[in-house]
Design an enzyme around this catalytic site. Structure first.
Site, PDB file in Angstrom:
ATOM      1  N   VAL A   1       4.904  -1.192   3.157  1.00  0.00           N
ATOM      2  CA  VAL A   1       3.804  -1.585   4.029  1.00  0.00           C
ATOM      3  C   VAL A   1       2.770  -2.377   3.239  1.00  0.00           C
ATOM      4  CG1 VAL A   1       1.973  -0.748   5.555  1.00  0.00           C
ATOM      5  CG2 VAL A   1       4.174   0.444   5.469  1.00  0.00           C
TER       6      VAL A   1
ATOM      7  N   ASP B   1       9.979  12.968  11.254  1.00  0.00           N
ATOM      8  CA  ASP B   1       9.922  12.655   9.820  1.00  0.00           C
ATOM      9  C   ASP B   1       8.530  13.000   9.309  1.00  0.00           C
ATOM     10  OD1 ASP B   1      11.017  11.837   7.453  1.00  0.00           O
ATOM     11  OD2 ASP B   1      10.705   9.705   7.781  1.00  0.00           O
TER      12      ASP B   1
ATOM     13  N   ILE C   1       0.827  -1.197   0.000  1.00  0.00           N
ATOM     14  CA  ILE C   1       0.000   0.000   0.000  1.00  0.00           C
ATOM     15  C   ILE C   1       0.863   1.249   0.000  1.00  0.00           C
ATOM     16  CG2 ILE C   1      -0.181   0.088   2.507  1.00  0.00           C
ATOM     17  CD1 ILE C   1      -2.874   1.080  -0.097  1.00  0.00           C
ATOM     18  N   ALA C   2       2.097   1.132   0.482  1.00  0.00           N
ATOM     19  CA  ALA C   2       3.032   2.259   0.503  1.00  0.00           C
ATOM     20  C   ALA C   2       4.444   1.702   0.437  1.00  0.00           C
ATOM     21  CB  ALA C   2       2.854   3.103   1.755  1.00  0.00           C
ATOM     22  N   SER C   3       5.304   2.435  -0.247  1.00  0.00           N
ATOM     23  CA  SER C   3       6.692   1.995  -0.395  1.00  0.00           C
ATOM     24  C   SER C   3       7.600   3.197  -0.222  1.00  0.00           C
ATOM     25  CB  SER C   3       6.902   1.360  -1.774  1.00  0.00           C
ATOM     26  OG  SER C   3       8.242   0.958  -1.955  1.00  0.00           O
TER      27      SER C   3
ATOM     28  N   ALA D   1      11.572   0.831   3.873  1.00  0.00           N
ATOM     29  CA  ALA D   1      10.655  -0.303   4.035  1.00  0.00           C
ATOM     30  C   ALA D   1       9.411  -0.069   3.200  1.00  0.00           C
ATOM     31  CB  ALA D   1      10.287  -0.475   5.509  1.00  0.00           C
TER      32      ALA D   1
ATOM     33  N   LYS E   1       4.722  -3.684   8.243  1.00  0.00           N
ATOM     34  CA  LYS E   1       5.861  -2.972   7.679  1.00  0.00           C
ATOM     35  C   LYS E   1       7.046  -3.920   7.585  1.00  0.00           C
ATOM     36  CE  LYS E   1       8.522   1.317   8.139  1.00  0.00           C
ATOM     37  NZ  LYS E   1       8.621   2.613   8.870  1.00  0.00           N
TER      38      LYS E   1
END
Length: 529
Positions: free
Chosen positions: A137, A286, A129-131, A135, A151
């Protein structure tokens, strides 16, 4: 030779994607413009500059990707086409194979926790779903039906980071040795700080612990949500957490259509940041848009959702006090106090002329007050302060590098949400309230109540301890009186009387303290109303 090969690869990659033209194309120095044109001879590109810059950073690895993430929030400093492309680095870095991610999860569960994958997960989506740079996810469902986010660290990411960090350490040593400003800027300390935070980010157990601490800290602030960590399934390379549902904060139009109060959202972001920094000394460092979402669910509507806790900043009590006093002095335009604080903290040499430093700070900051955020570039302010700091030999404080980076991210988010936001006036009431709690009457009462359990343990024993001390002193006098002369006896008696008076005074202070504690407990509900 290994570092030389990496440096050669970096140089060739930058040339291949024409990053040198992007960086040197609009400089003022004629010789640099001429150099850029000379290097560009014979090269042509099929893609615009934005995609080329993004691809170059992706090719160069995690450290360069993080640099691009920070740049993507500074739309006041970058052209729109470049900023839009760099924004894709926040959560759209090219992913690694989903089957490999699943295999890493299986290995982590089995080797570190002794659990089988099929005994833990009911389903696992191989499509991330996210990169990001470190890492990626994946969504999954646990046995029992609970939806989670998993993750997973990228394969071989540690080796890539170690190579670039080694180059950074070498460059930092070289800069400190040959640069006039090298010692003042402390590049080796700054790189060491960056090294520490990057390695912390590679340990997902540490990241999960950061998230748990931030979740506890923010529980009393009804503005932000932090996912719960599921410790039974977390390893050093795999982290399993509560799945959160929200809209990325960068999708402002979608949030506005959902009815979110965008100006309030911007103000809430400033409040969250200053609460984490000055109340807790523990802040999400972050905060680029890829790590922040907003809930549109009815029960949590308009609240922030924080993600990715690999980089967390911490501040000591002295750091917080110094920074808060500086901010308040800035807000009040008390530039003399700012100069005094720099001298008192040892950031500038003690022989620095106070009036000269005050005048320099005033010249940097005065033009930026009473203006909306859209008209203020904190980056330009920091640049001017940097130029001023060189004149006064200000030492860069490595422990505050993350705070500076996060403040830039917060400014970028605020600018994106509400260009009319006045960062100064939004933060000033919060900081003044915090300072009152620290050094005012309420702060004194709070600290007194915090220390009460410790003193309550020792105070009942004070009479017995005083009696024992007096008895020991009396026996000592008796032992010394027999062979002593008259003059010695007189001196010993005087010393004994002084000791007795001191011990009696201590006893009365202790009794007074007990009475004070009782009064605090009785009166604090009325004083603190």
């Amino acid at each position: 030779m290994k570092h030389f090969a990496r440096l050669l690869f970096i140089t060739l990659t930058l040339l291949r994607f024409g990053v040198d033209e992007i960086a040197l194309g609009r400089v003022r120095q004629p010789w640099l413009r001429a150099l850029a044109r000379l290097i560009a001879i014979g090269r042509s590109y099929d893609e615009p500059r934005g995609p080329r810059l993004r691809q170059a950073l992706e090719r160069l690895g995690p450290i360069f990707i993080k640099f691009g993430q920070v740049l993507s929030t500074r739309r006041d400093l970058l052209p729109a086409d470049i900023a839009n492309e760099l924004a894709l680095l926040q959560d759209r870095v090219p992913p690694f194979d989903g089957a490999a991610a699943r295999a890493l999860v299986e290995a982590g569960l089995l080797n570190e926790l002794g659990r089988k994958f099929d005994d833990v997960f009911d389903s696992f989506d191989n499509t991330p779903i996210a990169s990001a740079s470190i890492a990626q996810v994946h969504f999954a469902t646990l046995k029992g039906g609970r939806e989670v986010a998993v993750k997973v660290l990228r394969p071989n990411v540690l080796q890539a980071i170690e190579s670039d960090l080694a180059i950074l350490h070498t460059v930092a040593r070289w800069v400190e040795r040959v640069s006039v400003d090298g010692k003042r800027l402390r590049p080796r300390d700054v790189v060491a700080e960056f090294d520490t935070y990057l390695h912390d980010e590679l340990d997902l157990i540490r990241e999960a612990a950061n998230a748990a601490q931030l979740r506890r800290n923010m529980a009393s602030l009804d503005l932000i949500m932090v996912p719960e960590m599921l410790w039974d399934f977390c390893t050093s390379r795999v982290m399993v957490m509560e799945r959160m549902y929200g809209v990325p904060i960068s999708q402002v139009d979608r949030l506005r259509q959902a009815g979110v109060d965008i100006p309030k959202l911007a103000r809430d972001g400033v409040t969250i940041f200053f609460t984490q920094v000055f109340r807790d000394g523990f802040f999400h460092a972050d905060m680029h848009p890829g790590n922040i979402q907003v809930s549109i669910a009815p029960e949590t509507f308009g609240r922030y959702i924080a993600l990715d806790f690999g980089i967390i900043g911490t501040l000591t009590e002295s750091d917080k006090d110094y920074l808060a006093q500086n901010f308040i002095a800035f807000f009040r335009r008390d530039y003399k106090r700012v100069a005094e604080l720099h001298i008192e903290s040892g950031w500038v040499p003690p022989d620095t002329r106070l009036e000269a430093l005050e005048s320099a700070v005033r010249a940097v900051c005065e033009p930026h007050f009473d203006r909306p955020l859209k008209d203020i570039s904190l980056g330009q302010v920091l640049l001017r302060l940097f130029q001023t700091s060189r004149r006064f030999n200000v030492e860069i404080q490595p422990q505050l590098v993350l705070l500076q980076k996060t403040l830039l991210n917060v400014e970028g988010l605020g600018r994106q949400l509400d260009p009319e936001l006045d960062l100064w006036s939004t933060a000033q009431p919060f900081l003044e309230r915090w300072m009152n709690q620290q050094i005012g009457w309420r702060g004194f009462l709070d600290r007194l109540k915090d220390e009460a359990p410790r003193y309550a343990h020792y105070i009942p024993a004070l009479p017995r301890l005083v009696h024992q001390a007096l008895s020991i002193a009396a026996r000592k006098v008796e032992d010394e009186l027999a062979p002593a002369s008259a003059a010695q006896v007189t001196a010993l008696l005087k010393e004994q009387r002084r000791t007795n008076r001191l011990l009696q005074a201590m006893l009365w202070v202790a009794v007074g303290f007990v009475v004070g504690l009782c009064a605090v407990r009785l009166l604090s509900p009325y004083v603190l109303r």
